[in-house]
Write an enzyme that holds these catalytic residues in place. Sequence first.
Site: not given
Length: 419
Positions: A278, A359
């Site tokens: 996030e 990621d």
Amino acid sequence: MSVVVLLTLGLILARLAAELWLAALNRRHVLAHAGEIPPAFRETIDEPTYKKSIAYTLAKGRLGNLEDAWSTMVLLVFLFSGVLPRALELFSNGLGQSAWAMAAFLFTVGLALSLPGLPFDWFSQFRLEEQFGFNTTTPKIWWADRLKGLLLAVALGYPLLAFVLKIVEWTGAWWWLWAWAALLAFQCLMLVLAPVLILPLFNKFTPLPEGSLRERLLALAQRTRFRARSIQLMDGSKRSRHSNAFFTGFGRFRKIVLFDTLVQQLAEPELEAVLAHEIGHYQKKHIPKMLAFSAISSLAGFYFIAVLARQEWFYRAFGFAPGNVAPALLLFGLLAGTVTFWFSPLIYWWSRRYEYQADAFAARVMNEAQSLVGALRKLNEKNLSNLTPHPWYSGFFYSHPTLLEREQALTEKSGFRPI
Ligand SMILES: [Zn+2]
């Protein structure tokens, strides 16, 4: 039938056909892999869970098909039965042509359009989600949510509509630019106010209790120079066993929010990896970029509405009399989706690129990829995600890459290998 009507009908039916065809492709693809767990997922998922995820995918697909067909039918009835010009006439006769009256007309039509979907929402929550063990919503919560949504729409949506129509009266030919600016200002205000005023109407937020998890997450925030006011736990389990994480607010008001279901499902390093992902979105400036894109799209949308509002043929084709901007707003609202649907692979391709970047960011700051891979595997398993979607289906409907794609990108491209 006029050319406009035929073209509109063609667009609406083409979209439905594409949706049904993509769903059929996906269904066949899933069934082709249903016999045994594909080798790539043997460590991830056990046989009964895999079977259950297939059953869940197929059940959702069936309901989705029915829903698509139903909402297309509702749209066709609204557009071509003459009910909309008739309703406008009633509103104009009863309330006049003021901005407030026209806003009431648009609001009522919007409300009426949302009603036919309610039985599907109900069925999805209390039959489908219930059957697969996800539902924790009670009918009382479900109705309260809808009521709160309606009240919010009355309190915020209706005045905003009226304000936009007032702007049309005040500003003349350039109204679309002013209306767009007003909408943008409203959206920015909501970004700040929604976490404080609206989200608490639906969920309870509590600070993450002191302890090793909180320390770990705060250390990560510090390491990645992500200043957050607090880490909050949200009672997502009140409605569903599905899990999630997000952050809300701007600058000083930024809050990290973890679903309680997520905290129950994941181990501490996995939660840290999810938060790192996030933060990756934040540090890579994905959110302002997405907001800028949506602002540009809505500017184009308003300009388009202003052009439509000057076309007499367009009004006549749908049974309206020209000279009032409300029908153009309404028809645009009803039909925009039939055009934007075809751009969704492009938008989602863009969104998936951001997921890969977040990621990779997470793997870098964690200095390993295994925690994120572990988290993704668990989330896919717990949420009974479709592990083998058809590539065209995921191209049209998936904002996130599939588990396999993310694992591959994490282990190959970033150079981190899971052990
Ligand atoms: Zn993400």
